[in-house]
Design a protein around this motif. Structure first.
Motif, PDB file in Angstrom:
ATOM      1  N   LEU A  19       0.830  -1.201   0.000  1.00 26.10           N
ATOM      2  CA  LEU A  19       0.000   0.000   0.000  1.00 26.10           C
ATOM      3  C   LEU A  19       0.870   1.258   0.000  1.00 26.10           C
ATOM      4  N   GLY A  22       2.119   1.744  -3.399  1.00 18.87           N
ATOM      5  CA  GLY A  22       1.055   2.234  -4.263  1.00 18.87           C
ATOM      6  C   GLY A  22       0.809   3.717  -4.066  1.00 18.87           C
ATOM      7  N   LEU A  23       0.805   4.163  -2.821  1.00 18.35           N
ATOM      8  CA  LEU A  23       0.604   5.586  -2.531  1.00 18.35           C
ATOM      9  C   LEU A  23       1.790   6.410  -3.033  1.00 18.35           C
ATOM     10  N   ILE A 132       1.013  -4.466  -6.571  1.00 18.44           N
ATOM     11  CA  ILE A 132       0.720  -3.058  -6.841  1.00 18.44           C
ATOM     12  C   ILE A 132      -0.252  -2.934  -8.005  1.00 18.44           C
ATOM     13  N   LEU A 135      -3.864  -3.840  -7.114  1.00 23.29           N
ATOM     14  CA  LEU A 135      -4.649  -2.863  -6.370  1.00 23.29           C
ATOM     15  C   LEU A 135      -5.667  -2.168  -7.268  1.00 23.29           C
ATOM     16  N   ARG A 136      -5.378  -2.110  -8.555  1.00 23.56           N
ATOM     17  CA  ARG A 136      -6.314  -1.464  -9.489  1.00 23.56           C
ATOM     18  C   ARG A 136      -7.558  -2.338  -9.614  1.00 23.56           C
ATOM     19  N   ASP A 158      -6.569   6.962  -5.362  1.00 20.99           N
ATOM     20  CA  ASP A 158      -5.143   7.072  -5.672  1.00 20.99           C
ATOM     21  C   ASP A 158      -4.508   5.702  -5.850  1.00 20.99           C
ATOM     22  N   LEU A 159      -5.000   4.732  -5.135  1.00 12.45           N
ATOM     23  CA  LEU A 159      -4.487   3.368  -5.235  1.00 12.45           C
ATOM     24  C   LEU A 159      -5.099   2.607  -6.407  1.00 12.45           C
TER      25      LEU A 159
END
Length: 314
Positions: A19, A22-23, A132, A135-136, A158-159
């Motif tokens: 996470l 990703g951020l 990563i 996450l989409r 955002d992630l």
């Protein structure tokens, strides 16, 4: 992108490191991370290169957004210690990733003026860069007060994820549904591969993959209507043969097979696809391998009538 926040993560495990990465990719600088195990340190080096590893209190003091990604049972103590030590401050965003917990566990942080969020990704993590991209489209179970809802939704956006709002009082049930579906699925599939291996199948995973892919897709699309197999067909002798051979060759798998057979039987009778008389025969077979149970009497009447009408129409 939501308003840029400096990020600190306490618990650089599979979830936290991913996470944070990703951020970071979305433009939020990751300023510090905390992780004590060798695996956490390796993960941080791979996913968060250049990010210093520091004590949890130092991570908290350095960050605008504090991500707490520690195990569920550790979370209350971590929040309390950080709040009591003054490491959490007014206006700071404090978010945890526990599925079970909501905002109540963050009460010590809220008491000093922090903005608190429960942010749980409904995904299983490997702790590698492949997560990563996963996450989409990932659904995040969010719980937040009115003042933090926009912020929480922005972080999920955002992630690349999708926000799903979970009431505070339903967090544990929400998490139970995910654990039952995902964690227990892993156990079930592993046991199924063990049965195939014991039967001499060379490639249990390859044999199961197309079947499981189709079964999962059908179940997600159609629920109980996707059920197939000997129980929903009323094949009593086949079920009995399964139980006999599993008992002889893979006894450790017998309890879970019986438990899932009972659950499948109940659902098949409930929706009227299995005649109660057939259901009772299967119940008798299952009872020989565990606790005897009785099918719901209400279902025996309504199910029988519905099934009879369907047979006559056919």
């Amino acid at each position: 992108m939501s308003h840029t926040l400096s990020v600190g993560v306490v618990g650089a495990g599979r979830v936290g490191a991913v996470l944070a990465a990703g951020l970071r990719a979305a433009g939020h600088p990751v300023v510090a991370a905390a992780g004590e195990s060798d695996a956490s340190r390796r993960r941080a080096a791979e996913l968060l290169p250049g990010v210093p590893l520091r004590k949890p209190s130092d991570v908290s003091r350095a960050a605008d957004l504090l991500l707490l990604t520690v195990p569920d049972d550790m979370l209350p103590n971590v929040v309390r210690v950080l709040a009591d030590s003054g490491a959490i401050r007014e206006g700071q965003v404090v978010a945890h990733t526990s599925g079970r917990h909501g905002l109540a566990v963050l009460a010590p942080a809220a008491a000093v003026g922090a903005r608190v969020i429960a942010l749980h990704p409904a995904m299983t993590f490997t702790g590698t860069a492949v997560d990563i991209d996963r996450l989409r489209g990932c659904v995040f179970g969010l719980t937040a007060g009115e003042g933090e809802r926009e912020l929480a939704a922005g972080l999920v956006a955002d992630l690349g994820g999708t926000a799903n709002w979970v009431p505070e009082e339903m967090r544990t049930l929400y998490h139970a549904g995910l654990a039952h579906g995902a964690n227990h699925l892993v156990t079930l599939v592993s046991e199924a591969m063990g049965l195939l291996a014991a039967a001499g199948v060379d490639d249990p995973a390859g044999t199961l993959r197309p079947l499981l892919d189709a079964a999962l897709d059908n179940a997600l699309a159609h629920g109980d209507a996707a059920l197939t197999g000997p129980i929903v067909r009323g094949d009593v002798k086949t079920v009995a043969a399964h139980l006999k051979d599993i008992s002889a060759n893979a006894p450790d798998t017998l309890p879970s097979y019986v438990a899932m057979a009972w659950a499948t039987l109940d659902r098949s009778v409930t929706d009227g696809r299995l005649l109660p008389i057939q259901g009772q025969k299967i119940a008798t077979v299952l009872s020989a391998y565990g606790e005897r149970r009785v099918l719901p009497s209400r279902v025996e009447h309504t199910g029988s009538m519905e099934r009879t009408e369907r047979s006559e129409q056919a």
